[in-house]
Enzyme design. Structure first.
Site, PDB file in Angstrom:
ATOM      1  N   GLU A 270       1.014  -1.125  -0.066  1.00 51.84           N
ATOM      2  CA  GLU A 270      -0.012  -0.140   0.041  1.00 51.84           C
ATOM      3  C   GLU A 270       0.936   1.204   0.048  1.00 51.84           C
ATOM      4  O   GLU A 270       1.809   1.287   0.620  1.00 51.84           O
ATOM      5  CB  GLU A 270      -0.886   0.212   1.326  1.00 51.84           C
ATOM      6  CG  GLU A 270      -1.941  -0.624   1.610  1.00 51.84           C
ATOM      7  CD  GLU A 270      -2.740  -0.537   2.867  1.00 51.84           C
ATOM      8  OE1 GLU A 270      -2.567   0.456   3.488  1.00 51.84           O
ATOM      9  OE2 GLU A 270      -3.178  -1.539   3.289  1.00 51.84           O
ATOM     10  N   GLU A 324     -13.684   5.451   0.492  1.00 46.47           N
ATOM     11  CA  GLU A 324     -14.429   4.318   1.308  1.00 46.47           C
ATOM     12  C   GLU A 324     -14.969   5.244   2.217  1.00 46.47           C
ATOM     13  O   GLU A 324     -14.476   5.394   3.306  1.00 46.47           O
ATOM     14  CB  GLU A 324     -13.596   3.353   1.676  1.00 46.47           C
ATOM     15  CG  GLU A 324     -12.876   2.536   0.544  1.00 46.47           C
ATOM     16  CD  GLU A 324     -11.777   1.667   1.124  1.00 46.47           C
ATOM     17  OE1 GLU A 324     -12.205   0.437   1.600  1.00 46.47           O
ATOM     18  OE2 GLU A 324     -10.752   1.711   0.649  1.00 46.47           O
ATOM     19  N   LYS A 327     -14.750   4.037   6.411  1.00 43.69           N
ATOM     20  CA  LYS A 327     -13.661   3.891   6.940  1.00 43.69           C
ATOM     21  C   LYS A 327     -13.608   4.752   8.537  1.00 43.69           C
ATOM     22  O   LYS A 327     -13.915   6.002   8.382  1.00 43.69           O
ATOM     23  CB  LYS A 327     -12.587   4.163   6.250  1.00 43.69           C
ATOM     24  CG  LYS A 327     -12.260   3.044   5.211  1.00 43.69           C
ATOM     25  CD  LYS A 327     -10.746   3.050   4.756  1.00 43.69           C
ATOM     26  CE  LYS A 327      -9.768   2.076   5.775  1.00 43.69           C
ATOM     27  NZ  LYS A 327      -8.514   1.864   5.334  1.00 43.69           N
ATOM     28  N   GLU A 333      -8.713   9.153   6.027  1.00 45.63           N
ATOM     29  CA  GLU A 333      -8.829   7.774   5.827  1.00 45.63           C
ATOM     30  C   GLU A 333      -9.916   7.312   4.792  1.00 45.63           C
ATOM     31  O   GLU A 333      -9.863   6.398   4.343  1.00 45.63           O
ATOM     32  CB  GLU A 333      -9.305   6.914   7.094  1.00 45.63           C
ATOM     33  CG  GLU A 333      -8.128   6.734   8.140  1.00 45.63           C
ATOM     34  CD  GLU A 333      -7.110   5.786   7.519  1.00 45.63           C
ATOM     35  OE1 GLU A 333      -7.699   4.739   7.180  1.00 45.63           O
ATOM     36  OE2 GLU A 333      -6.083   5.933   7.676  1.00 45.63           O
TER      37      GLU A 333
END
Ligand SMILES: *[C@@H]1O[C@H](CO)[C@@H](O)[C@H](O)[C@H]1NC(C)=O
Ligand SMILES: *[C@@H]1O[C@H](CO)[C@@H](O)[C@H](O)[C@H]1NC(C)=O
Ligand SMILES: *[C@@H]1O[C@H](CO)[C@@H](O)[C@H](O)[C@H]1NC(C)=O
Length: 388
Positions: A270, A324, A327, A333
């Site tokens: 990542e 997302e 999260k 985030e």
């Protein structure tokens, strides 16, 4: 004319869909870019639509955090290579050979003839928590999953590894002085022995963004964003580093070397940059995210190596495909995505993809478009007949 132009539009759209489908039939030369397909959200497009988006982007390497059968089926007969994941909650069970075998037989084997599964990550950032049972279970779980693959004859096509946070290092600069945290040595040393025996890579989740955010007055923004800058010299090797990510990768190589291992490849499972953050998350912006990911893609395409390992092209899965929305944690985030859930890019890094509006399935070789499309097609035809 309105009717005819929308009719024409529909025709064009259908043509585009068929064009995309026939194009997917030929092997597309991927650019080597991997991407993390996280799904902690309630507004993401279906996996079959995502498979079209990724085909249109030429992205042929995808990392999942689980072994979601809906995704694996949606990508069957594609040339996309998958890293699939076993979450930390599975580690204890995976130390049991029967449970490991059940998992592989139920979650991996059914897909493997249609979908290229090349890697299983057993646990993610296990050493971030201070759950020592989790730490102790990590290697036995990896070994048990590996032995299962050997027993089933799958170990040549599927490798076993785990992904670490960069926090497992106690020192990362200069890169030649990289070292693992002393408190983790008892876990890392046997883990490295496993990697060497099983010939599997060491995965790191690395975010120069964190280093910048924590210390914006000390860390030059150009250095973390792969922009032109003087860089930093490693005083021991005299190698010059023009970006932090490469320094972090080489620090991991040095830490492994200090434990006697020089033949394990480091890959980045990542990395990314958020396009938005809380007020105190300095540097989180669409401009910086565009520079980080755009510059990184160019280096991936150029198959660059790091200063200490120039002949080993960097191997990277970018985080992440979509924003997302579920999260937890700071605003950043939820804003690492290259794409919004509706398929529009969050910023432009030259990846012009196409997320189809309609649902269709690649699951079988006979591609079928859902009846809804034909129904609306029929309505358009009838409408145009009436209007003309
Ligand atoms: C995908 O790859 C093919 C073949 O290498 C190339 O012709 C095409 O332009 C690429 N498409 C994108 C969107 O990069
Ligand atoms: C672990 O195994 C137990 C017993 O078979 C089962 O009840 C539990 O759901 C498993 N845990 C996970 C995370 O699959
Ligand atoms: C680690 O464990 C201690 C107690 O054993 C706890 O106070 C601390 O919050 C934990 N830290 C993390 C990061 O979970």
């Amino acid at each position: 004319m309105a009717c005819c132009s929308s009719f024409l539009l529909l025709l064009i759209r259908l043509f585009f869909i068929f064009f995309t489908l026939s194009e997917s039939a030929v092997q597309i030369q991927g650019l080597g870019i991997g991407i993390n397909y996280g799904q902690i959200a309630n507004n993401l497009p279906s996996p079959s639509r995502v498979s079209v988006l990724l085909r249109s982007l030429n992205i042929s390497r995808v990392k999942l955090y689980d072994a979601d059968p809906n995704v694996l089926v949606a990508f069957s007969n594609s040339n996309v290579e998958f890293i699939i994941g076993l979450g930390n909650e599975y580690l204890e069970n995976m130390t049991d050979p029967i449970k490991a075998q059940n998992w592989v037989q139920q979650r991996v084997q059914p897909h493997i003839s249609q979908t290229k599964i090349t890697c299983i990550t057993v646990g993610n950032e296990v050493f971030v928590s201070n759950d020592t049972r989790l730490h102790s279970n990590l290697l036995p779980a990896m070994q048990t999953v590996y032995r299962t693959l050997v027993n089933l004859g799958l170990d040549k096509q599927v490798i076993v590894t785990t992904a670490h946070s960069l926090n497992i290092l106690s020192n990362s600069f200069p890169p030649s002085a990289g070292s693992f945290r002393p408190d983790l040595a008892e876990y890392i040393q046997p883990l490295l022995n496993f990697h060497a025996q099983a010939n599997s890579p060491f995965l790191i989740n690395a975010y120069p963004f964190f280093a910048y955010k924590d210390n914006p007055s000390q860390v030059p923004l150009e250095y973390v964003l792969f922009q032109p800058n003087q860089g930093f010299m490693d005083p021991i090797t005299n190698l010059n580093y023009d970006n932090m990510l490469y320094a972090q990768i080489d620090a991991v190589y040095s830490a492994m070397k200090a434990m006697g291992h020089t033949n394990i490849q480091v890959r980045i499972s990542e990395t990314g940059w958020p396009s938005k953050g809380d007020e105190n998350e300095v540097g989180a912006s669409p401009q910086n995210a565009e520079l980080y990911n755009g510059n990184l893609l160019k280096r991936i395409e150029a198959k660059q190596g790091t200063p200490a390992n120039p002949s080993v092209p960097i191997d990277i899965h970018v985080f992440a495909l979509f924003n997302e929305n579920l999260k937890p944690g700071p605003v950043s985030e939820r804003n690492y995505g290259l794409y919004y859930p509706d398929g529009t890019p969050v910023y432009n890094i030259g990846l012009q993809g196409h997320l189809p509006e309609v649902e269709f399935s690649f699951a079988s070789k006979n591609i079928h478009i859902l009846p809804a499309v034909f129904f609306s097609f029929l309505i358009y035809v009838i409408a145009s007949l009436i209007w003309v």
